[in-house]
Design an enzyme around this catalytic site. Structure first.
Site, short mmCIF file in Angstrom:
data_model
loop_
_atom_site.label_atom_id
_atom_site.label_comp_id
_atom_site.label_asym_id
_atom_site.label_seq_id
_atom_site.Cartn_x
_atom_site.Cartn_y
_atom_site.Cartn_z
N LYS A 181 39.85 2.30 -0.56
CA LYS A 181 40.78 1.37 -0.22
C LYS A 181 42.14 2.20 -0.07
CE LYS A 181 38.12 -2.30 -2.49
NZ LYS A 181 37.73 -2.81 -3.57
N GLN A 205 39.62 -3.82 -9.42
CA GLN A 205 38.44 -3.33 -9.15
C GLN A 205 37.40 -3.89 -10.04
OE1 GLN A 205 37.50 -1.86 -6.11
NE2 GLN A 205 35.47 -2.53 -6.86
N ASP A 242 42.78 -10.29 -2.86
CA ASP A 242 40.97 -10.25 -2.69
C ASP A 242 40.74 -11.82 -2.47
OD1 ASP A 242 39.30 -8.58 -2.99
OD2 ASP A 242 39.07 -8.12 -5.21
#
Ligand code: NAP
Length: 295
Positions: free
Chosen positions: A54, A98, A121
């Site tokens: 990412k 994460q 997200d």
């Protein structure tokens, strides 16, 4: 029929080129550079590898990106406080924590602490609720990638029978909710299946578009697929190691057999996976744009 292989790697490349151009245009017109922070707790190798990917992509696309590593024993309050600081930081437009988090931390509390305007997200209940009522701001990245793949492959979703195998909050439910909306690249008739579904094959065989996110290697066999169906395989299953010591991956679909029946199929790896990171970048760009409009 042998299916067309729909390469997520190739589609992701095209989408990333578009994002990189739009980052330059946004900076020139508003002075805003999209900013993304990825927060990693501990050093789980899979999580380290996802976060590294990412960060690399964010840098390639011209984002301002911050990697924030926290020790595995960071407290829940400490993590929530850290998120609060990024919520208040005008240079940061997207916050990604994460997952999974260590057992002593309540994931829900942490995810709910993210400002919904920075929830790139797309997993905050505010954003999932907006998605459900047709007013989405950020789609969760994997479903967003699936929808983008279908659109870029010119798949007609309007009126299509879509069968989704899996009902997770991460993939199955949001992709179902997205494709049922009365809007472009959606407007489908959607059936969601799970482990209590009585006759799974009876459903999957009806599908014009079959989306599989079950997390079970080769759960979908050729006899469960209609001739000419479009098959999107979300599953990532580790089935051993290569001689070079890398994880050997396969999807939830028996690829070799199903590709002889489907009209379009995504491979694993190289299908949905590359789209997920790309759509995180698309969401961060959108968050930056919305912040620039509010200035
Ligand atoms: P999950 O939370 O484990 O959910 C799996 C879903 O599939 C559940 O709803 C489960 O039903 C259903 N299911 C499992 N076996 C089934 C069967 N035999 N028949 C019918 N339904 C079945 O998984 P997830 O997070 O959605 O992920 C699914 C897969 O996608 C995993 O392999 C994951 O690694 C992969 N994934 C890939 C990406 C990517 O970027 N490529 C991103 C996210 C996930 P119940 O609800 O009844 O248990």
């Amino acid at each position: 029929m042998t299916a067309r292989i729909l390469s997520g790697t190739e589609v992701a490349r095209q989408v990333r080129e578009r994002i990189a151009r739009e980052v330059v245009a946004l900076r020139e017109s508003t002075g805003v550079t999209p900013g993304l922070v990825t927060i990693l707790v501990g050093d789980n190798p899979a999580s380290v590898s996802y976060v590294t990917g990412k960060q690399r992509t964010a840098k390639e696309l011209g984002f301002y990106s911050v990697q924030d590593d926290q020790p595995a024993d960071v407290s829940e309050d400490g993590l929530v406080e850290l998120i609060g600081r990024y919520n208040d930081d005008p240079a940061i437009h997207g916050i990604l924590v994460q997952l999974p988090l260590p057992k002593h931390i309540n994931e829900t509390r942490v995810l709910y602490a993210i400002d919904p305007d920075k929830d790139v997200d797309g997993l905050h209940p505010m954003n999932l609720g907006r998605l459900m009522i047709g007013e989405a701001r950020f789609y969760p990245c994997t479903p967003f990638g699936i929808r983008e793949l279908l659109a870029m492959a010119d798949v007609e979703t309007k009126g299509a029978e879509v069968v989704v195998v899996g009902r997770s909050n991460l993939v199955g439910k949001p992709i179902s909710m997205m494709l049922v909306q009365k809007e472009a690249n959606a407007n489908s008739t959607v059936t969601m299946c799970h482990t209590a579904t009585r006759d799974l094959a009876a459903h999957t065989r009806r599908a014009d578009i079959l989306i599989v996110a079950a997390g079970r290697a080769k759960a979908i066999t050729a006899d469960m697929v209609k001739d000419g169906a479009i098959v999107i395989d979300v599953g990532v299953n580790r089935i051993g190691m290569t001689p070079e010591g890398k994880a050997k991956l396969c999807g939830d679909v028996d690829f070799d057999a199903v590709k002889e029946k489907a009209s379009v199929i995504t491979p694993v790896p190289g299908g949905v996976g590359p789209m997920t990171i790309t759509m995180l970048m698309a969401n961060t760009l959108k968050a930056a744009r919305l912040a620039a409009e509010r200035k």
